[in-house]
Enzyme design. Structure first.
Site, PDB file in Angstrom:
ATOM      1  N   ASN A  45     -33.644 -38.957 -42.880  1.00 36.60           N
ATOM      2  CA  ASN A  45     -32.484 -38.301 -42.255  1.00 36.60           C
ATOM      3  C   ASN A  45     -32.737 -36.798 -42.158  1.00 36.60           C
ATOM      4  OD1 ASN A  45     -32.208 -38.508 -45.111  1.00 36.60           O
ATOM      5  ND2 ASN A  45     -30.029 -38.123 -45.020  1.00 36.60           N
ATOM      6  N   GLU A  47     -30.524 -33.487 -41.462  1.00 35.79           N
ATOM      7  CA  GLU A  47     -29.154 -32.991 -41.334  1.00 35.79           C
ATOM      8  C   GLU A  47     -29.106 -31.633 -40.645  1.00 35.79           C
ATOM      9  OE1 GLU A  47     -27.383 -33.320 -45.258  1.00 35.79           O
ATOM     10  OE2 GLU A  47     -27.207 -35.489 -44.994  1.00 35.79           O
ATOM     11  N   CYS A  56     -29.825 -39.908 -38.365  1.00 35.97           N
ATOM     12  CA  CYS A  56     -30.140 -40.838 -39.452  1.00 35.97           C
ATOM     13  C   CYS A  56     -31.625 -41.181 -39.472  1.00 35.97           C
ATOM     14  CB  CYS A  56     -29.370 -42.143 -39.276  1.00 35.97           C
ATOM     15  SG  CYS A  56     -27.597 -42.028 -39.515  1.00 35.97           S
ATOM     16  N   GLU A  58     -33.083 -44.045 -39.666  1.00 35.91           N
ATOM     17  CA  GLU A  58     -33.461 -45.177 -38.814  1.00 35.91           C
ATOM     18  C   GLU A  58     -33.726 -44.724 -37.392  1.00 35.91           C
ATOM     19  OE1 GLU A  58     -30.901 -44.850 -40.889  1.00 35.91           O
ATOM     20  OE2 GLU A  58     -30.102 -46.784 -41.528  1.00 35.91           O
ATOM     21  N   CYS A  89     -25.876 -47.414 -40.333  1.00 33.83           N
ATOM     22  CA  CYS A  89     -24.566 -47.108 -39.738  1.00 33.83           C
ATOM     23  C   CYS A  89     -24.453 -47.802 -38.374  1.00 33.83           C
ATOM     24  CB  CYS A  89     -24.391 -45.595 -39.597  1.00 33.83           C
ATOM     25  SG  CYS A  89     -25.263 -44.890 -38.173  1.00 33.83           S
ATOM     26  N   CYS A  92     -26.817 -46.524 -35.555  1.00 40.06           N
ATOM     27  CA  CYS A  92     -28.200 -47.002 -35.720  1.00 40.06           C
ATOM     28  C   CYS A  92     -28.308 -48.487 -35.385  1.00 40.06           C
ATOM     29  CB  CYS A  92     -28.697 -46.728 -37.133  1.00 40.06           C
ATOM     30  SG  CYS A  92     -28.957 -44.958 -37.419  1.00 40.06           S
TER      31      CYS A  92
HETATM   32  N1  THU Z   1     -27.703 -41.788 -43.165  1.00 38.29           N
HETATM   33  C1  THU Z   1     -28.878 -42.318 -42.735  1.00 38.29           C
HETATM   34  O1  THU Z   1     -29.880 -41.617 -42.548  1.00 38.29           O
HETATM   35  N2  THU Z   1     -28.923 -43.656 -42.501  1.00 38.29           N
HETATM   36  C2  THU Z   1     -27.910 -44.522 -42.783  1.00 38.29           C
HETATM   37  O2  THU Z   1     -28.057 -45.711 -42.580  1.00 38.29           O
HETATM   38  C3  THU Z   1     -26.646 -44.017 -43.311  1.00 38.29           C
HETATM   39  C4  THU Z   1     -26.495 -42.532 -43.332  1.00 38.29           C
HETATM   40  C5  THU Z   1     -27.677 -40.368 -43.490  1.00 38.29           C
HETATM   41  C6  THU Z   1     -26.894 -39.479 -42.564  1.00 38.29           C
HETATM   42  C7  THU Z   1     -26.571 -38.314 -43.468  1.00 38.29           C
HETATM   43  O3  THU Z   1     -27.654 -37.395 -43.461  1.00 38.29           O
HETATM   44  C8  THU Z   1     -26.477 -38.910 -44.857  1.00 38.29           C
HETATM   45  O4  THU Z   1     -27.097 -40.177 -44.756  1.00 38.29           O
HETATM   46  C9  THU Z   1     -25.063 -39.069 -45.359  1.00 38.29           C
HETATM   47  O5  THU Z   1     -24.288 -39.743 -44.469  1.00 38.29           O
END
Ligand code: THU
Length: 135
Positions: A45, A47, A56, A58, A89, A92
């Site tokens: 991920n 941010e 994310c 994925e 999520c 994704c």
């Molecule tokens: N996140 C992912 O990278 N993948 C997921 O399946 C769920 C959420 C990340 C997004 C964000 O940077 C952090 O997790 C918190 O939501």
């Protein structure tokens, strides 16, 4: 998929997690995507101070594979810092549907894993065939 193939993919996802850029949530996620030709693409991920610009793990893995010319995939593994399983999520799942990634593997911090069919994680999903019906 064989147990050793799954474990290899999960290991790659854990390595990718170490590269996560998650200073806002402190929730690191790693993903590893197995392409039809056997190559593996990883993602973490990433941010952003403007939270909505976050991507994310994925999608980072999937977009990186697509940018490298891959369109056919076998499975994606997802791990995080959370001790239990981390499920992808909704956005994704929708992106996985676009590229027909049939299998989603989630692993916990001990390395135990579960395998799901994407169709069970996003039932009645909106598919590209619906958009292209008029073609
Ligand atoms: N996140 C992912 O990278 N993948 C997921 O399946 C769920 C959420 C990340 C997004 C964000 O940077 C952090 O997790 C918190 O939501």
């Amino acid at each position: 998929m064989t147990d050793s193939k799954v474990r290899h993919l999960v290991e790659e996802a854990f390595k990718a997690k170490e590269r996560a850029y998650a200073p806002y949530s402190n929730f690191r996620v790693g993903a590893a995507l197995l392409a039809e030709d056997g190559s593996v693409y990883t993602g973490c991920n990433v941010e952003n101070a403007s939270y909505g610009a976050t991507c994310c793990a994925e999608r980072v893995a999937i977009f990186s594979a697509v940018a490298d010319g891959k369109r056919s995939f076998k499975a994606i593994a997802v791990v995080s810092d959370h001790e239990g399983f981390t499920f992808p999520c909704g956005i994704c799942r929708q992106v996985m549907l676009e590229f027909d990634i049939p299998t989603v593997i989630v692993a916990d911090s001990s390395g135990a894993y579960r395998e799901y069919a994407l169709k069970d994680l996003i039932p009645n999903g909106f598919k590209k065939s619906a958009v292209r019906e008029g073609e």
